[in-house]
Design an enzyme around this catalytic site. Sequence first.
Site, PDB file in Angstrom:
ATOM      1  CB  SER A  63      -0.959   0.018   1.189  1.00 18.77           C
ATOM      2  OG  SER A  63      -0.255   0.212   2.394  1.00 18.77           O
ATOM      3  CE  LYS A 100      -2.980   2.128   4.192  1.00 16.72           C
ATOM      4  NZ  LYS A 100      -2.324   0.892   4.559  1.00 16.72           N
TER       5      LYS A 100
END
Length: 142
Positions: A63, A100
């Site tokens: 990701s 993230k």
Amino acid sequence: MGSKIKIYSPETSQTLYITLTESTVKAGFPSPAEDHSELKLDLNKELIKNPSSTFFARVSGESMIDDGVDNGDLLVIDKSVLPYDGAMAVCYIDGEFTLKRVKIEKESVTLIPANSKFSPVKIDKGSDFQIWGVVRYLIKKM
């Protein structure tokens, strides 16, 4: 959520020296006249500013690939660094860790992946959520 993370504590009871050349590595033409004296570099002192709040983690997932973070990379995470808008952080959400970028706004937090195959995650007020630590270094195998 994309990237799963395993957390490790650093071993700082011993000095971890590696050899470091005093000259810089140039990306141009080398100079044969430069002296190549060797110094010692302690990776613990270089990478770990706050030993009691620093952890390593191995990334699992894709990701964050557009930020240069690949599956298997190592992160150096400092829990004592205050999270800031745009920081790459390890977050704990609903029972799992994820990596993230954090978008911190006055009333909300959104977790931003660096891969278009993944969607941002807006944190709901009822979520079990914590910005666990800020990534200070990324260690890659080339």
